[in-house]
Motif scaffolding. Structure first.
Motif, PDB file in Angstrom:
ATOM      1  N   GLU A   5     -20.780  56.000 -43.714  1.00 59.62           N
ATOM      2  CA  GLU A   5     -22.104  56.639 -43.539  1.00 59.62           C
ATOM      3  C   GLU A   5     -22.974  56.421 -44.760  1.00 59.62           C
ATOM      4  N   ILE A   6     -22.352  56.498 -45.954  1.00 57.51           N
ATOM      5  CA  ILE A   6     -23.120  56.266 -47.186  1.00 57.51           C
ATOM      6  C   ILE A   6     -23.667  54.837 -47.162  1.00 57.51           C
ATOM      7  N   ALA A   7     -22.794  53.888 -46.803  1.00 61.93           N
ATOM      8  CA  ALA A   7     -23.226  52.480 -46.748  1.00 61.93           C
ATOM      9  C   ALA A   7     -24.412  52.326 -45.792  1.00 61.93           C
ATOM     10  N   GLN A   8     -24.319  53.014 -44.667  1.00 69.18           N
ATOM     11  CA  GLN A   8     -25.377  52.938 -43.657  1.00 69.18           C
ATOM     12  C   GLN A   8     -26.700  53.503 -44.194  1.00 69.18           C
ATOM     13  N   VAL A  22     -23.283  61.383 -50.824  1.00 66.12           N
ATOM     14  CA  VAL A  22     -22.497  61.109 -52.037  1.00 66.12           C
ATOM     15  C   VAL A  22     -21.970  62.440 -52.591  1.00 66.12           C
ATOM     16  N   GLN A  23     -22.855  63.448 -52.620  1.00 70.72           N
ATOM     17  CA  GLN A  23     -22.419  64.754 -53.124  1.00 70.72           C
ATOM     18  C   GLN A  23     -21.298  65.322 -52.255  1.00 70.72           C
ATOM     19  N   GLN A  24     -21.452  65.159 -50.931  1.00 66.24           N
ATOM     20  CA  GLN A  24     -20.412  65.652 -50.013  1.00 66.24           C
ATOM     21  C   GLN A  24     -19.082  64.932 -50.269  1.00 66.24           C
ATOM     22  N   ALA A  25     -19.159  63.630 -50.478  1.00 69.51           N
ATOM     23  CA  ALA A  25     -17.936  62.851 -50.730  1.00 69.51           C
ATOM     24  C   ALA A  25     -17.270  63.315 -52.029  1.00 69.51           C
ATOM     25  N   ILE A  26     -18.111  63.590 -53.051  1.00 73.17           N
ATOM     26  CA  ILE A  26     -17.570  64.095 -54.324  1.00 73.17           C
ATOM     27  C   ILE A  26     -16.855  65.424 -54.065  1.00 73.17           C
ATOM     28  N   ASP A  27     -17.529  66.305 -53.315  1.00 78.50           N
ATOM     29  CA  ASP A  27     -16.965  67.626 -53.032  1.00 78.50           C
ATOM     30  C   ASP A  27     -15.670  67.522 -52.239  1.00 78.50           C
ATOM     31  N   GLU A  28     -15.567  66.471 -51.421  1.00 81.50           N
ATOM     32  CA  GLU A  28     -14.334  66.285 -50.630  1.00 81.50           C
ATOM     33  C   GLU A  28     -13.211  65.680 -51.469  1.00 81.50           C
ATOM     34  N   GLY A  29     -13.526  65.364 -52.708  1.00 82.52           N
ATOM     35  CA  GLY A  29     -12.474  64.874 -53.613  1.00 82.52           C
ATOM     36  C   GLY A  29     -12.270  63.367 -53.583  1.00 82.52           C
ATOM     37  N   ILE A  30     -13.189  62.641 -52.958  1.00 84.75           N
ATOM     38  CA  ILE A  30     -13.061  61.177 -52.956  1.00 84.75           C
ATOM     39  C   ILE A  30     -13.436  60.673 -54.359  1.00 84.75           C
ATOM     40  N   SER A  31     -12.687  59.693 -54.853  1.00 78.20           N
ATOM     41  CA  SER A  31     -12.938  59.266 -56.236  1.00 78.20           C
ATOM     42  C   SER A  31     -14.288  58.572 -56.359  1.00 78.20           C
ATOM     43  N   ALA A  32     -14.871  58.711 -57.557  1.00 76.09           N
ATOM     44  CA  ALA A  32     -16.191  58.119 -57.821  1.00 76.09           C
ATOM     45  C   ALA A  32     -16.145  56.603 -57.598  1.00 76.09           C
ATOM     46  N   GLN A  33     -15.037  56.018 -58.011  1.00 80.28           N
ATOM     47  CA  GLN A  33     -14.871  54.567 -57.860  1.00 80.28           C
ATOM     48  C   GLN A  33     -14.942  54.144 -56.393  1.00 80.28           C
ATOM     49  N   GLU A  34     -14.242  54.908 -55.530  1.00 80.29           N
ATOM     50  CA  GLU A  34     -14.244  54.591 -54.089  1.00 80.29           C
ATOM     51  C   GLU A  34     -15.640  54.778 -53.488  1.00 80.29           C
ATOM     52  N   ILE A  35     -16.303  55.858 -53.898  1.00 79.65           N
ATOM     53  CA  ILE A  35     -17.644  56.129 -53.358  1.00 79.65           C
ATOM     54  C   ILE A  35     -18.581  54.983 -53.752  1.00 79.65           C
ATOM     55  N   LEU A  36     -18.423  54.554 -55.002  1.00 77.75           N
ATOM     56  CA  LEU A  36     -19.281  53.478 -55.499  1.00 77.75           C
ATOM     57  C   LEU A  36     -19.026  52.189 -54.725  1.00 77.75           C
ATOM     58  N   GLU A  37     -17.753  51.791 -54.676  1.00 76.68           N
ATOM     59  CA  GLU A  37     -17.451  50.468 -54.130  1.00 76.68           C
ATOM     60  C   GLU A  37     -17.508  50.418 -52.604  1.00 76.68           C
ATOM     61  N   GLN A  38     -16.887  51.442 -51.962  1.00 79.96           N
ATOM     62  CA  GLN A  38     -16.801  51.370 -50.496  1.00 79.96           C
ATOM     63  C   GLN A  38     -18.001  51.998 -49.795  1.00 79.96           C
ATOM     64  N   GLY A  39     -18.815  52.744 -50.571  1.00 83.43           N
ATOM     65  CA  GLY A  39     -20.009  53.346 -49.983  1.00 83.43           C
ATOM     66  C   GLY A  39     -21.258  52.615 -50.437  1.00 83.43           C
ATOM     67  N   LEU A  40     -21.637  52.852 -51.695  1.00 82.99           N
ATOM     68  CA  LEU A  40     -22.927  52.350 -52.189  1.00 82.99           C
ATOM     69  C   LEU A  40     -22.987  50.822 -52.249  1.00 82.99           C
ATOM     70  N   VAL A  41     -21.988  50.212 -52.892  1.00 82.18           N
ATOM     71  CA  VAL A  41     -22.032  48.743 -53.030  1.00 82.18           C
ATOM     72  C   VAL A  41     -21.864  48.079 -51.663  1.00 82.18           C
ATOM     73  N   ALA A  42     -21.018  48.666 -50.827  1.00 81.63           N
ATOM     74  CA  ALA A  42     -20.828  48.097 -49.483  1.00 81.63           C
ATOM     75  C   ALA A  42     -22.154  48.073 -48.718  1.00 81.63           C
ATOM     76  N   GLY A  43     -22.941  49.149 -48.854  1.00 84.05           N
ATOM     77  CA  GLY A  43     -24.249  49.210 -48.186  1.00 84.05           C
ATOM     78  C   GLY A  43     -25.189  48.142 -48.718  1.00 84.05           C
ATOM     79  N   MET A  44     -25.143  47.957 -50.020  1.00 83.88           N
ATOM     80  CA  MET A  44     -26.010  46.954 -50.656  1.00 83.88           C
ATOM     81  C   MET A  44     -25.586  45.545 -50.210  1.00 83.88           C
ATOM     82  N   ASN A  45     -24.299  45.362 -50.000  1.00 79.81           N
ATOM     83  CA  ASN A  45     -23.825  44.042 -49.550  1.00 79.81           C
ATOM     84  C   ASN A  45     -24.330  43.719 -48.145  1.00 79.81           C
TER      85      ASN A  45
END
Ligand code: B1M
Length: 215
Positions: A5-8, A22-45
């Motif tokens: 969803e973040i990527a979208q 992103v804040q929700q993912a942080i609160d759910e305990g997902i690591s910052a690295q995963e959020i960055l790579e599999q969410g934000l960077v994936a969306g940019m790709n």
């Protein structure tokens, strides 16, 4: 699921939604690295592929980049390792003629996360600026980013400028960005190529430690 969803949201340039997820993912305990790579960077790709195929244009790309950057800001404190002392100094920039800075900013963020002091020279940086800064500020590392095949040659000039200024023995030159490869790095006589921001930060730490041991 939330990472998709973040990527979208990045892809469609929704700043508020990206930040909320992103804040929700942080609160759910997902690591910052995963959020960055599999969410934000994936969306940019995804937007990158669409841009390549002329399915979206510069404004859409910039809007997506803004969403990605705003989301990444929320991760910044989490990427900072607690209580780390600055253990080295790096000057970073995108090479001459190149205005892409999203990847460079991520590398900067990860370097800072390792406790390294980072001097950000911005984009379109002349070889002499990298070298003069490294000399004046006593940097152990010059980090160069390039996103265009037409500008990656600027890295050769950075290596040459460091040789000419007599600092090549003292400073390590790291290179990265989408068109850069290990083979290119070796060919131009740079010291290290890394494919992403996290490995760039790890490599920089390794080089700074090795430099410290050499003192
Ligand atoms: Co540009 N652009 N762009 N663009 N753009 C690319 C790079 C391109 C591949 C798109 C395409 O056609 N498929 C293509 C280059 C083709 C080529 O050279 N082979 C291209 C082009 C052609 C252009 C223009 C010439 C377009 C035009 O005007 N006709 C123009 C050039 C302007 C210039 O620089 N002089 C241009 C302009 C732009 C925008 C301004 C619209 C915008 C930049 C906004 C900004 O940066 N503030 C933009 C963008 C966003 C892209 C794409 C879509 C995305 C790049 C990005 O930010 N990716 C890109 C297509 C793509 O990459 N799929 C494209 C996300 C970012 C996280 O990844 O930067 O690769 P990246 O960073 C990664 C790794 O590479 C690595 O870590 C990061 C991830 O962990 N990394 C390092 C980066 N630096 C590192 C340094 C290191 C180590 C790792 O050590 C020091």
């Amino acid at each position: 699921m939330i990472l998709e969803e973040i990527a979208q949201k990045v892809r469609s340039g929704k700043v508020k939604d990206t930040k909320a997820l992103v804040q929700q993912a942080i609160d759910e305990g997902i690591s910052a690295q995963e959020i960055l790579e599999q969410g934000l960077v994936a969306g940019m790709n995804v937007i990158g592929e669409l841009f390549k195929n002329n399915e979206v244009f510069v404004p859409e790309v910039l809007i997506a980049a803004r969403a990605m950057n705003q989301g990444a800001q929320l991760l910044k404190p989490l990427l900072l390792e607690e209580g780390v002392q600055a253990s080295g100094k790096v000057c970073i920039g995108t090479v001459q003629g190149d205005l892409h800075d999203i990847g460079k900013n991520l590398v900067k963020m990860m370097l800072e996360g390792k406790g390294l002091e980072v001097i950000d020279l911005g984009t379109d940086v002349a070889p002499e600026t990298f070298v003069e800064t490294a000399k004046a500020e006593d940097c152990q590392i010059i980090a160069c980013s390039a996103l265009l095949t037409t500008t990656m040659g600027g890295m050769v000039d950075v290596v040459k400028a460091a040789e000419e200024a007599g600092i090549r023995e003292k400073v390590k030159i790291m290179v990265g960005g989408a068109p850069i490869t290990e083979e290119f790095c070796r060919r131009i006589g740079a010291d290290a190529y890394t494919p992403d921001a996290a490995s760039a930060a790890n490599k920089a730490m390794e080089l700074c430690r090795a430099n410290g041991e050499g003192d």
